[in-house]
Enzyme design. Sequence first.
Site, PDB file in Angstrom:
ATOM      1  N   ASP A 207       0.834  -1.195   0.000  1.00  7.33           N
ATOM      2  CA  ASP A 207       0.000   0.000   0.000  1.00  7.33           C
ATOM      3  C   ASP A 207       0.877   1.258   0.000  1.00  7.33           C
ATOM      4  O   ASP A 207       1.902   1.324   0.685  1.00  7.33           O
ATOM      5  CB  ASP A 207      -0.882  -0.017   1.253  1.00  7.33           C
ATOM      6  CG  ASP A 207      -1.902   1.094   1.278  1.00  7.33           C
ATOM      7  OD1 ASP A 207      -2.725   1.151   0.348  1.00  7.33           O
ATOM      8  OD2 ASP A 207      -1.878   1.893   2.231  1.00  7.33           O
ATOM      9  N   GLU A 270       1.487  -0.555  -5.042  1.00  6.37           N
ATOM     10  CA  GLU A 270       0.534   0.499  -5.375  1.00  6.37           C
ATOM     11  C   GLU A 270       1.343   1.793  -5.419  1.00  6.37           C
ATOM     12  O   GLU A 270       1.543   2.458  -4.405  1.00  6.37           O
ATOM     13  CB  GLU A 270      -0.571   0.598  -4.322  1.00  6.37           C
ATOM     14  CG  GLU A 270      -1.594   1.681  -4.657  1.00  6.37           C
ATOM     15  CD  GLU A 270      -2.344   2.210  -3.443  1.00  6.37           C
ATOM     16  OE1 GLU A 270      -3.501   2.644  -3.606  1.00  6.37           O
ATOM     17  OE2 GLU A 270      -1.775   2.216  -2.341  1.00  6.37           O
TER      18      GLU A 270
END
Length: 585
Positions: A207, A270
């Site tokens: 993330d 990401e």
Amino acid sequence: MTANNRNDDWWKQAVVYQIYPRSFKDVNGDGLGDIAGVTEKMDYLKALGVDAIWLSPFYPSALADGGYDVIDYRDVDPRLGTLADFDAMTEAAHAAGLKVIVDIVPNHTSDGHAWFQAALKAAPGSPERARYIFRDGRGEHGELPPNDWQSIFGGPAWERVADGQWYLHMFAKEQPDLDWKNPEVHEEFKTTLRFWSDRGVDGFRIDVAHGLAKDLDDDLMVTARRGNPLEGLCHDGTNPLWDRPEVHAIYREWRAVFNEYDPPRFAVGEAWCVPEHQHLYASEEELGQVFNFEFAEADWRAGDFRAAIQAGLNSAAASGSTTTWVMSNHDVPRHASRYGLPQVHTRLHHQLAEMWLLRDGGNFIEDRELGARRARAAILMELGLPGSAYIYQGEELGLPEVADIPWDRLEDPTAFRTDRGRTSKGRDGCRVPLPWTAADAPATAAWSEPGHPFGTGASFGFSPATRPDGSPAADPHLPQPLWYGRYAADTQAGDPGSMLSLYREALRLRQELLTAARDTTSFTWVGLKGDVVAYARPTADGRRLTSVTNLGDGPVVLPDGEVVLASHPVDGGLLPPDATAWIVA
């Protein structure tokens, strides 16, 4: 196990199914999906034909941001199960031939994390505070934040604590940013990567992979006037927060950890960075892959998709790895709805999609039939490409966005904390629990907004009818619209023309014709007349598969060969608008 999953580099051309655990399947009737629910549906996932499952955060969390505020990185939220449940799920996945990927959230912790609680009790300048980004404030008494940066969720990116210091939070105030200049932070996350790898996890989704390294020197803290740092994607590495060159040293450390295992673990980042930098994260000396968000942001235009595909292929070539393709995830409105809206040419189409869906207080202009037709065409266009494809739970059912969830039932902080508060309902519309069985429709309707009532009681099979103690099951944590029954998995499973059947057949043919060829890079653009996206790939039996997507207004003449799969019936060698065909010759 698929033939692909017998290879150490399985991830280079895997089809990965993203699970948002709280909305996937609830087995204990509390209205929240759980780890045992994933185990229960393993046969469904195997039959779908995917290679791996990726679980969004299932860790202990106060749910300030859908689980991305992590209290303990090495445990399971007790509302979702136990570590023993996780081990049983991993064992079931591996028995079904599926790999397991888990989410790692390294940019920030929860403010309930033991480290942050210790920092609040410690003095300024202490080792406990050095794990986070604490700074003195400006003004005569430090009453002003260190600078004017704004949080992505709205408001100042700084929060003051009792002794007067401020801490940085680029997301919600419950998500304090870690200081990755601190060696303790490095060691903590390497321990976490080993913890899950030792439990059988095959890979990781990282993330905010572009946000870990920050340049917060004293001069910058005093003089910065940058507004919202989300606007700071840059080519030159000068942004203080995003996509800094120093971040890559962190991932080279992680690669050494991944390589301690046989086969080595992999990760996908990401990384919201300029396309020219994606390959740095995707290098096999770092994470291995990065998400290609250009594809997810494309409007329904041939030029947009051709550009997105080429950008992904270029990044893969530069990294020596493969690219990824994704149309939906837990952060953007579902593409079956986006494609049914006016196609406004913009990189921020998913934000405009939400604005259109909520236009005029719920007077929707979504063409759901058109969106479904285009979604069928889009999945064939995507699955024929080289690299990995990421499928978000429910897209195989053709689920549209649930755009009209009542305000008092929303959970996502973006609905209330951003400068779009009360104009944006945030990300909950793509996180509504899945409909598994049409027969288990809600018993009553409530929270009715114009023409779109929501149900209470039964939950289309998301939850059982009763809890273990015999009491009625709780309502799903987000309300399901009554029209969900038309998309239930059990109904679609028996319909050869359904979206679910199309996904299953497309994934079967992808494995048989393309993945089995073990060719992760070959790709040729095919020039056809019309507003089309057409390309060719070699097949495992020495032939050629040509994928043709018609994004224009009139029919397109298909090349010679056998049409092995089409998203819409093909008549006389003519592909109708908003359709894709796979031709083998």
